[in-house]
Design a protein around this motif. Sequence first.
Motif, PDB file in Angstrom:
ATOM      1  N   ALA A 664       0.836  -1.200   0.000  1.00  0.00           N
ATOM      2  CA  ALA A 664       0.000   0.000   0.000  1.00  0.00           C
ATOM      3  C   ALA A 664       0.867   1.245   0.000  1.00  0.00           C
ATOM      4  CB  ALA A 664      -0.914   0.000   1.217  1.00  0.00           C
ATOM      5  N   PRO A 665       0.506   2.275  -0.786  1.00  0.00           N
ATOM      6  CA  PRO A 665       1.285   3.520  -0.817  1.00  0.00           C
ATOM      7  C   PRO A 665       1.233   4.247   0.518  1.00  0.00           C
ATOM      8  CG  PRO A 665      -0.736   3.743  -2.082  1.00  0.00           C
ATOM      9  CD  PRO A 665      -0.631   2.304  -1.712  1.00  0.00           C
ATOM     10  N   GLN A 666       2.182   5.163   0.710  1.00  0.00           N
ATOM     11  CA  GLN A 666       2.375   5.798   2.010  1.00  0.00           C
ATOM     12  C   GLN A 666       2.336   7.316   1.923  1.00  0.00           C
ATOM     13  OE1 GLN A 666       6.238   4.325   3.042  1.00  0.00           O
ATOM     14  NE2 GLN A 666       5.521   2.261   3.534  1.00  0.00           N
ATOM     15  N   ILE A 667       1.889   7.909   3.012  1.00  0.00           N
ATOM     16  CA  ILE A 667       1.956   9.353   3.232  1.00  0.00           C
ATOM     17  C   ILE A 667       2.796   9.550   4.489  1.00  0.00           C
ATOM     18  CG2 ILE A 667       0.630  11.441   3.742  1.00  0.00           C
ATOM     19  CD1 ILE A 667      -1.751   9.912   2.354  1.00  0.00           C
ATOM     20  N   CYS A 668       3.782  10.440   4.426  1.00  0.00           N
ATOM     21  CA  CYS A 668       4.711  10.586   5.545  1.00  0.00           C
ATOM     22  C   CYS A 668       4.906  12.059   5.912  1.00  0.00           C
ATOM     23  CB  CYS A 668       6.085  10.000   5.198  1.00  0.00           C
ATOM     24  SG  CYS A 668       6.087   8.243   4.758  1.00  0.00           S
ATOM     25  N   PHE A 669       5.220  12.282   7.163  1.00  0.00           N
ATOM     26  CA  PHE A 669       5.641  13.598   7.625  1.00  0.00           C
ATOM     27  C   PHE A 669       6.451  13.423   8.900  1.00  0.00           C
ATOM     28  CE2 PHE A 669       1.508  12.820   9.527  1.00  0.00           C
ATOM     29  CZ  PHE A 669       1.687  13.162  10.852  1.00  0.00           C
ATOM     30  N   ARG A 670       7.071  14.503   9.340  1.00  0.00           N
ATOM     31  CA  ARG A 670       7.901  14.472  10.550  1.00  0.00           C
ATOM     32  C   ARG A 670       7.370  15.460  11.578  1.00  0.00           C
ATOM     33  NH1 ARG A 670      14.436  14.025   9.535  1.00  0.00           N
ATOM     34  NH2 ARG A 670      14.435  11.762   9.209  1.00  0.00           N
ATOM     35  N   THR A 671       7.568  15.119  12.842  1.00  0.00           N
ATOM     36  CA  THR A 671       7.291  16.055  13.922  1.00  0.00           C
ATOM     37  C   THR A 671       8.466  16.055  14.891  1.00  0.00           C
ATOM     38  OG1 THR A 671       6.187  14.417  15.334  1.00  0.00           O
ATOM     39  CG2 THR A 671       4.807  15.672  13.781  1.00  0.00           C
ATOM     40  N   THR A 672       8.517  17.107  15.689  1.00  0.00           N
ATOM     41  CA  THR A 672       9.502  17.201  16.760  1.00  0.00           C
ATOM     42  C   THR A 672       8.772  17.176  18.089  1.00  0.00           C
ATOM     43  OG1 THR A 672      10.971  18.522  15.383  1.00  0.00           O
ATOM     44  CG2 THR A 672      11.349  18.598  17.752  1.00  0.00           C
ATOM     45  N   VAL A 673       9.190  16.295  18.988  1.00  0.00           N
ATOM     46  CA  VAL A 673       8.574  16.192  20.300  1.00  0.00           C
ATOM     47  C   VAL A 673       8.835  17.482  21.072  1.00  0.00           C
ATOM     48  CG1 VAL A 673       8.470  14.893  22.459  1.00  0.00           C
ATOM     49  CG2 VAL A 673       8.875  13.705  20.298  1.00  0.00           C
ATOM     50  N   ALA A 674       7.799  17.988  21.706  1.00  0.00           N
ATOM     51  CA  ALA A 674       7.914  19.258  22.426  1.00  0.00           C
ATOM     52  C   ALA A 674       8.981  19.187  23.509  1.00  0.00           C
ATOM     53  CB  ALA A 674       6.574  19.627  23.047  1.00  0.00           C
ATOM     54  N   ALA A 675       9.650  20.309  23.740  1.00  0.00           N
ATOM     55  CA  ALA A 675      10.656  20.384  24.804  1.00  0.00           C
ATOM     56  C   ALA A 675      10.015  20.509  26.176  1.00  0.00           C
ATOM     57  CB  ALA A 675      11.591  21.566  24.548  1.00  0.00           C
ATOM     58  N   ASP A 676       8.711  20.763  26.216  1.00  0.00           N
ATOM     59  CA  ASP A 676       7.983  20.898  27.471  1.00  0.00           C
ATOM     60  C   ASP A 676       8.055  19.595  28.251  1.00  0.00           C
ATOM     61  OD1 ASP A 676       6.279  21.373  29.541  1.00  0.00           O
ATOM     62  OD2 ASP A 676       4.492  21.702  28.308  1.00  0.00           O
ATOM     63  N   CYS A 677       8.593  19.663  29.454  1.00  0.00           N
ATOM     64  CA  CYS A 677       8.768  18.444  30.245  1.00  0.00           C
ATOM     65  C   CYS A 677       7.446  17.806  30.645  1.00  0.00           C
ATOM     66  CB  CYS A 677       9.603  18.750  31.485  1.00  0.00           C
ATOM     67  SG  CYS A 677      11.293  19.295  31.100  1.00  0.00           S
ATOM     68  N   ALA A 678       6.332  18.550  30.506  1.00  0.00           N
ATOM     69  CA  ALA A 678       5.032  17.977  30.847  1.00  0.00           C
ATOM     70  C   ALA A 678       4.536  17.015  29.780  1.00  0.00           C
ATOM     71  CB  ALA A 678       4.009  19.093  31.044  1.00  0.00           C
ATOM     72  N   THR A 679       5.176  17.013  28.600  1.00  0.00           N
ATOM     73  CA  THR A 679       4.777  16.090  27.531  1.00  0.00           C
ATOM     74  C   THR A 679       5.269  14.703  27.879  1.00  0.00           C
ATOM     75  OG1 THR A 679       4.881  17.846  25.869  1.00  0.00           O
ATOM     76  CG2 THR A 679       4.985  15.582  25.078  1.00  0.00           C
ATOM     77  N   THR A 680       4.333  13.794  28.061  1.00  0.00           N
ATOM     78  CA  THR A 680       4.685  12.429  28.456  1.00  0.00           C
ATOM     79  C   THR A 680       4.391  11.405  27.383  1.00  0.00           C
ATOM     80  OG1 THR A 680       2.506  12.119  29.467  1.00  0.00           O
ATOM     81  CG2 THR A 680       4.265  12.983  30.864  1.00  0.00           C
ATOM     82  N   THR A 681       3.583  11.776  26.377  1.00  0.00           N
ATOM     83  CA  THR A 681       3.295  10.875  25.265  1.00  0.00           C
ATOM     84  C   THR A 681       3.094  11.704  24.011  1.00  0.00           C
ATOM     85  OG1 THR A 681       0.900  10.931  25.621  1.00  0.00           O
ATOM     86  CG2 THR A 681       2.128   9.146  26.700  1.00  0.00           C
ATOM     87  N   VAL A 682       3.250  11.070  22.857  1.00  0.00           N
ATOM     88  CA  VAL A 682       2.815  11.637  21.587  1.00  0.00           C
ATOM     89  C   VAL A 682       1.829  10.653  20.985  1.00  0.00           C
ATOM     90  CG1 VAL A 682       4.820  13.056  21.083  1.00  0.00           C
ATOM     91  CG2 VAL A 682       4.852  10.647  20.466  1.00  0.00           C
ATOM     92  N   THR A 683       0.847  11.196  20.275  1.00  0.00           N
ATOM     93  CA  THR A 683      -0.196  10.321  19.734  1.00  0.00           C
ATOM     94  C   THR A 683      -0.670  10.862  18.394  1.00  0.00           C
ATOM     95  OG1 THR A 683      -2.324   9.261  20.218  1.00  0.00           O
ATOM     96  CG2 THR A 683      -2.057  11.551  20.918  1.00  0.00           C
ATOM     97  N   ASN A 684      -1.129   9.978  17.527  1.00  0.00           N
ATOM     98  CA  ASN A 684      -1.555  10.403  16.204  1.00  0.00           C
ATOM     99  C   ASN A 684      -2.552   9.412  15.630  1.00  0.00           C
ATOM    100  OD1 ASN A 684      -0.628  10.516  12.915  1.00  0.00           O
ATOM    101  ND2 ASN A 684      -1.133  12.412  13.957  1.00  0.00           N
ATOM    102  N   THR A 685      -3.580   9.970  14.992  1.00  0.00           N
ATOM    103  CA  THR A 685      -4.604   9.181  14.303  1.00  0.00           C
ATOM    104  C   THR A 685      -4.944   9.880  12.999  1.00  0.00           C
ATOM    105  OG1 THR A 685      -5.545   8.568  16.439  1.00  0.00           O
ATOM    106  CG2 THR A 685      -6.890   8.124  14.492  1.00  0.00           C
ATOM    107  N   ALA A 686      -4.977   9.146  11.912  1.00  0.00           N
ATOM    108  CA  ALA A 686      -5.350   9.702  10.614  1.00  0.00           C
ATOM    109  C   ALA A 686      -6.793   9.323  10.288  1.00  0.00           C
ATOM    110  CB  ALA A 686      -4.419   9.190   9.522  1.00  0.00           C
TER     111      ALA A 686
END
Length: 847
Positions: A664-686
Amino acid sequence: MLRSPRPPLQIRRPHPRRATLAAALATALLVLGLGGTAPASGQAATGADTGTGTGSTLTKSVKNATHPGAATAEHGDTLDWTVRYQNNAADDTAAPAQVTDPIGGAGSYVPGSLKVPPGWTPSWSTDGSTFGPDDTGAATVAVRAENPVARSGGTEISPLLLAPVQPTAQATGGDGYTPVIYRTPTGEVQAWSIYHHSGPAAAKVVCSSLTTGQPCTGGPWPRPLNTTAGPLGTGNTGDLGSPLTTKYVIDPQQSNLLYYPANTTAGVGIGCLDLAAHANCGYTALANNGTSPSSANNLAGLVKVGDNLYAVANTGQVLCMTLPGRTPCAGQPYAPIVAANHDLPGSPGALYQGGLTAIGDKVFASSAPQGGGSTVPGPPALGCFDTSTNTGCAGWGTPHTAGPSSSYYTYDAFTAYDTAGHPNGVCTSTVGGANVLTTCYAVDGSPLTPPGALATLSGSTLTFDPETVTTDTTTRSYFPAWGGSGGSGATVCYDWRAAAPCAGFPLPATHPTANGGTTRDYGYSYDSTTRCLIGLGDAGILFSMDPATAASPCMHSGATVTLKPADFYCDGSTGHVQSYTRARLTDLDLSHLDLGASRVQVTDPDGTPVPTPGLAADGTVDLSGVDPAAHPALTVTAQLVLTTTGDFTATNHPMLVVEYKGEAPQICFRTTVAADCATTTVTNTATGTDATGALTSNTVTAPVAPGAGCQPKISVQKEICGSLNPHDCAPGGPGPWAKTSPVGLLGLLGTAHWRITVSNAGPVDAATVTVNDPSTPSCRTAAGTFALASGGSRQVYCDSLLLALPVKNTASASFVAANSPAGTVPTTTAASSAVACSLLCLLAVPD
């Protein structure tokens, strides 16, 4: 997955590392889809992701680009997100598909990182609801990819077959000149033109979509041309004028860049137009307006020789610009090769009367020094410039005459060919006398017999630079004409190999079905895909013509596309592609096709033929015998001859579909995790939609472990009470508290009162803090397990009965950062000690 590979039990100071997470890491790798193909866990996926097969699917995964293979991310890490789109439509009907990815919970978007498969269009949003075609950088909160013609499987590319081009008025009519054919990355076929002899301020560039029969998007048209790079403006706000007879050059490395001759109020040079971006891409000045005796007011077209572009100014001088640097060539302007025309000083923009062509390393120019504008009036002439020496050509010591007097004038200079189709000289046709007079010279300067077809036209007929088309069997030049014998617009075709007018082509050929025959032709461009001529002229009518019969519209269709299966994937992995399958025509009644006159060609992108079976009766070409390893990309060109245009309607759009078998073909992108120490998870849904309905991907949730900048800074201070009063040594008592008890305080044995202070000077809270005190277990018991806020401290009091003195008592603390993933190995602080003394303390030194 989200950390660089390192031994799992390694502990690095001063912040904790995930050391004994073997089982947890294995689970996380599956959750995040790292290094494998397992779908991420979380929100249920649809269709194939859940094994139901009831609809198309979106499958989301993530990898850590900063620390490949790590199971958790750290603050500031860069993450690569991939969504796989599997089209499970029940049939082959093309239908719109859209995939939208809100990325707020995944970190901040990395500008320029969105990748979509061929045939898909990317867009960006800063508010999550309004999407536009420009990358909005770090402000992006959602990205989108759209394909208007998605098909089952998704591993194909489907350009539209171009419908026969009907006569179409340019956006505002006007004095359009030769069209330039441009195919966009999405497959749209456009015709661009620049109105000739227009002043600098006038809006003059026009784009028409041959695919839709409408003006290109991005209007209003026409738009001005400017020296400064940037988007095309609006209105009469330009600063680049256009010459009388225009020849353009497409950049050999970038097919979207068009170079054109131009003039400003100060001089002449070469402008650059970005057809893809609808933008100016700069201007290179080559000569200033002169004073006495001659002035470079304008130019005669452009030609490319080697890596340079050449032009000729009104002064007769040769001008030159280098590619790709777009800088003036060393030593230019070069000496004149023809007589000056319309070169009077003080008349910037005065039109060059003549033309330009090139043969090998020679540049040829015609010039008509008419009275009333030229410093030295005279008959038309031809001149030659040798680019290998930057001087006049051998055999061309002086310009060669091309007409009897200054009352004759010309608009062209064109290449002549021998009966084998090889270029062998230069010609120009002049207006004046009883019939069109054509004069030709060989490359060496000797006289050459001119083509006879133009001599059949009356002397008042205007003729212009031809479009020359070479096939395996013919070399034909198509001359635009109007006025005199050319009436309101006509074409003269000459076959150089036959040394005669073109067989089967009227002489001259008018265009009664295009705007009632009123076209006033200036120039044609040959579209090698459809094998049609696209014409434009003084009447501002864009039209098509069959190069074999002169019929208009040209009843041909076609499309060309390059399929590179690897471009459908962006996760950095290999092994996605399995095989090529076929090319095919869709939504086209094959009974409306002259199959014998039609063909589909398959080549490598460089034009090298790839052996395949021909176009079958069912409209397919078998590509299964092509090895994708040996041919990682294929260019497929359909050239079709139609018997009717009935298949091209507002609701039916025939296409050329080229397919391969793969994942199956793909769609891609990049993110940078926040420097905020309160960030404990990253999550994503398309999410998305296509012919099978609404789509929702699995939800990927990745834990974020506190990095070096988000760790508690825990320290321990061990002390002993130096007072004989037990109340002074009780919890909260004033002590004094010291690292060593006073000599003799405890005698030979006694009870020592200890204080352990645990402090957190770090930016985040510590969780599950425990005290380690091997020699005094009561201290560990008294401390228990506790949390310690950033900037906070906690004191632990405990006692021990000493049976022998002196005694050195050492304590430390173990902790994990708040919000650390489950199973995170605690970090242990540096030790601190205090000494209980007897009569002497020489044997123990506190830490």
